[in-house]
Design a protein around this motif. Structure first.
Motif, mmCIF file in Angstrom:
data_model
loop_
_atom_site.group_PDB
_atom_site.id
_atom_site.type_symbol
_atom_site.label_atom_id
_atom_site.label_comp_id
_atom_site.label_asym_id
_atom_site.label_seq_id
_atom_site.Cartn_x
_atom_site.Cartn_y
_atom_site.Cartn_z
ATOM 1 N N ALA A 26 35.919 46.935 43.823
ATOM 2 C CA ALA A 26 34.800 46.951 42.874
ATOM 3 C C ALA A 26 35.190 46.198 41.603
ATOM 4 O O ALA A 26 34.385 45.436 41.043
ATOM 5 C CB ALA A 26 34.391 48.385 42.549
ATOM 6 N N ALA A 27 36.426 46.382 41.141
ATOM 7 C CA ALA A 27 36.923 45.668 39.960
ATOM 8 C C ALA A 27 36.982 44.166 40.228
ATOM 9 O O ALA A 27 36.683 43.363 39.341
ATOM 10 C CB ALA A 27 38.297 46.201 39.559
ATOM 11 N N VAL A 28 37.339 43.785 41.441
ATOM 12 C CA VAL A 28 37.350 42.369 41.817
ATOM 13 C C VAL A 28 35.936 41.804 41.720
ATOM 14 O O VAL A 28 35.715 40.735 41.139
ATOM 15 C CB VAL A 28 37.919 42.173 43.241
ATOM 16 N N ARG A 29 34.960 42.517 42.269
ATOM 17 C CA ARG A 29 33.568 42.048 42.236
ATOM 18 C C ARG A 29 33.047 41.907 40.803
ATOM 19 O O ARG A 29 32.298 40.983 40.500
ATOM 20 C CB ARG A 29 32.657 42.985 43.034
ATOM 21 N N ARG A 30 33.467 42.820 39.923
ATOM 22 C CA ARG A 30 33.042 42.758 38.518
ATOM 23 C C ARG A 30 33.789 41.686 37.732
ATOM 24 O O ARG A 30 33.420 41.360 36.609
ATOM 25 C CB ARG A 30 33.289 44.108 37.826
ATOM 26 N N GLY A 31 34.871 41.177 38.280
ATOM 27 C CA GLY A 31 35.679 40.190 37.572
ATOM 28 C C GLY A 31 36.698 40.822 36.638
ATOM 29 O O GLY A 31 37.224 40.160 35.750
ATOM 30 N N ASP A 32 36.984 42.109 36.846
ATOM 31 C CA ASP A 32 37.930 42.826 35.982
ATOM 32 C C ASP A 32 39.389 42.529 36.317
ATOM 33 O O ASP A 32 40.267 42.770 35.484
ATOM 34 C CB ASP A 32 37.712 44.339 36.090
ATOM 35 N N LEU A 33 39.657 42.036 37.499
ATOM 36 C CA LEU A 33 41.028 41.727 37.908
ATOM 37 C C LEU A 33 41.186 40.213 38.052
ATOM 38 O O LEU A 33 40.267 39.536 38.525
ATOM 39 C CB LEU A 33 41.373 42.406 39.237
ATOM 40 N N PRO A 34 42.355 39.675 37.664
ATOM 41 C CA PRO A 34 42.599 38.232 37.779
ATOM 42 C C PRO A 34 42.901 37.861 39.233
ATOM 43 O O PRO A 34 43.995 38.106 39.724
ATOM 44 C CB PRO A 34 43.818 38.006 36.878
ATOM 45 N N THR A 35 41.903 37.323 39.919
ATOM 46 C CA THR A 35 42.058 37.052 41.348
ATOM 47 C C THR A 35 41.909 35.583 41.672
ATOM 48 O O THR A 35 41.372 34.798 40.884
ATOM 49 C CB THR A 35 41.014 37.829 42.167
ATOM 50 N N VAL A 36 42.380 35.245 42.850
ATOM 51 C CA VAL A 36 42.201 33.916 43.412
ATOM 52 C C VAL A 36 41.846 34.121 44.884
ATOM 53 O O VAL A 36 42.361 35.031 45.535
ATOM 54 C CB VAL A 36 43.480 33.057 43.249
ATOM 55 N N ARG A 37 40.926 33.321 45.379
ATOM 56 C CA ARG A 37 40.553 33.381 46.790
ATOM 57 C C ARG A 37 41.223 32.232 47.523
ATOM 58 O O ARG A 37 41.155 31.083 47.085
ATOM 59 C CB ARG A 37 39.043 33.243 46.954
ATOM 60 N N ILE A 38 41.830 32.557 48.629
ATOM 61 C CA ILE A 38 42.402 31.540 49.514
ATOM 62 C C ILE A 38 41.835 31.844 50.891
ATOM 63 O O ILE A 38 42.225 32.828 51.517
ATOM 64 C CB ILE A 38 43.940 31.582 49.508
ATOM 65 N N GLY A 39 40.886 31.043 51.288
ATOM 66 C CA GLY A 39 40.171 31.334 52.521
ATOM 67 C C GLY A 39 39.403 32.632 52.351
ATOM 68 O O GLY A 39 38.663 32.809 51.389
ATOM 69 N N ARG A 40 39.629 33.574 53.239
ATOM 70 C CA ARG A 40 38.968 34.873 53.163
ATOM 71 C C ARG A 40 39.785 35.892 52.385
ATOM 72 O O ARG A 40 39.311 36.976 52.097
ATOM 73 C CB ARG A 40 38.715 35.399 54.570
ATOM 74 N N ARG A 41 41.015 35.541 52.054
ATOM 75 C CA ARG A 41 41.894 36.475 51.343
ATOM 76 C C ARG A 41 41.613 36.470 49.857
ATOM 77 O O ARG A 41 41.380 35.428 49.253
ATOM 78 C CB ARG A 41 43.360 36.111 51.559
ATOM 79 N N ILE A 42 41.673 37.644 49.281
ATOM 80 C CA ILE A 42 41.573 37.795 47.823
ATOM 81 C C ILE A 42 42.937 38.255 47.347
ATOM 82 O O ILE A 42 43.450 39.278 47.819
ATOM 83 C CB ILE A 42 40.512 38.841 47.437
ATOM 84 N N LEU A 43 43.538 37.498 46.453
ATOM 85 C CA LEU A 43 44.855 37.833 45.933
ATOM 86 C C LEU A 43 44.767 38.051 44.427
ATOM 87 O O LEU A 43 43.974 37.410 43.743
ATOM 88 C CB LEU A 43 45.841 36.708 46.239
ATOM 89 N N VAL A 44 45.594 38.944 43.922
ATOM 90 C CA VAL A 44 45.633 39.247 42.492
ATOM 91 C C VAL A 44 46.856 38.566 41.900
ATOM 92 O O VAL A 44 47.971 38.710 42.408
ATOM 93 C CB VAL A 44 45.699 40.776 42.258
ATOM 94 N N SER A 45 46.645 37.823 40.825
ATOM 95 C CA SER A 45 47.740 37.152 40.138
ATOM 96 C C SER A 45 48.637 38.193 39.475
ATOM 97 O O SER A 45 48.179 39.000 38.676
ATOM 98 C CB SER A 45 47.178 36.212 39.070
ATOM 99 N N ARG A 46 49.909 38.178 39.823
ATOM 100 C CA ARG A 46 50.858 39.130 39.253
ATOM 101 C C ARG A 46 50.970 38.933 37.732
ATOM 102 O O ARG A 46 50.890 39.883 36.971
ATOM 103 C CB ARG A 46 52.227 38.959 39.912
ATOM 104 N N LYS A 47 51.125 37.673 37.293
ATOM 105 C CA LYS A 47 51.240 37.408 35.851
ATOM 106 C C LYS A 47 49.945 37.722 35.121
ATOM 107 O O LYS A 47 49.963 38.233 34.010
ATOM 108 C CB LYS A 47 51.658 35.958 35.608
ATOM 109 N N GLY A 48 48.815 37.409 35.743
ATOM 110 C CA GLY A 48 47.529 37.715 35.131
ATOM 111 C C GLY A 48 47.324 39.208 34.964
ATOM 112 O O GLY A 48 46.821 39.672 33.944
ATOM 113 N N LEU A 49 47.749 39.966 35.963
ATOM 114 C CA LEU A 49 47.633 41.424 35.897
ATOM 115 C C LEU A 49 48.531 41.981 34.794
ATOM 116 O O LEU A 49 48.123 42.833 34.012
ATOM 117 C CB LEU A 49 47.988 42.044 37.248
#
Length: 78
Positions: free
Chosen positions: A35-58
């Motif tokens: 839900a936080a990913v959908r709201r844009g609350d977490l620093p994410t990057v999409r690679i294909g179908r995968r959603i990954l969270v940036s460690r440094k961004g977090l």
């Protein structure tokens, strides 16, 4: 070497973590993390179908919120 230990060592050296790993690290449910990913609350990057969270961004997000996740305050108080 146990699988968990190998996985932890690999994860600590990566630039990103999965949303599930992020949820576990933050102590929130997987549903809340997505839900936080959908709201844009977490620093994410999409690679294909995968959603990954940036460690440094977090880490930067937590520091900006004033959350001490490294234990620095405990060392500075002595």
């Amino acid at each position: 070497m146990r699988k968990e230990t190998r996985q932890r060592q690999t994860n600590e050296s990566t630039l990103t973590i999965s949303v599930e790993e992020c949820a576990k690290a933050l102590g929130i449910s997987k549903v809340s993390a997505y839900a936080a990913v959908r709201r844009g609350d977490l620093p994410t990057v999409r690679i294909g179908r995968r959603i990954l969270v940036s460690r440094k961004g977090l880490e930067a997000m937590l520091e900006a919120a004033g959350i001490n996740f490294r234990g620095d305050a405990a060392r500075g108080a002595s």
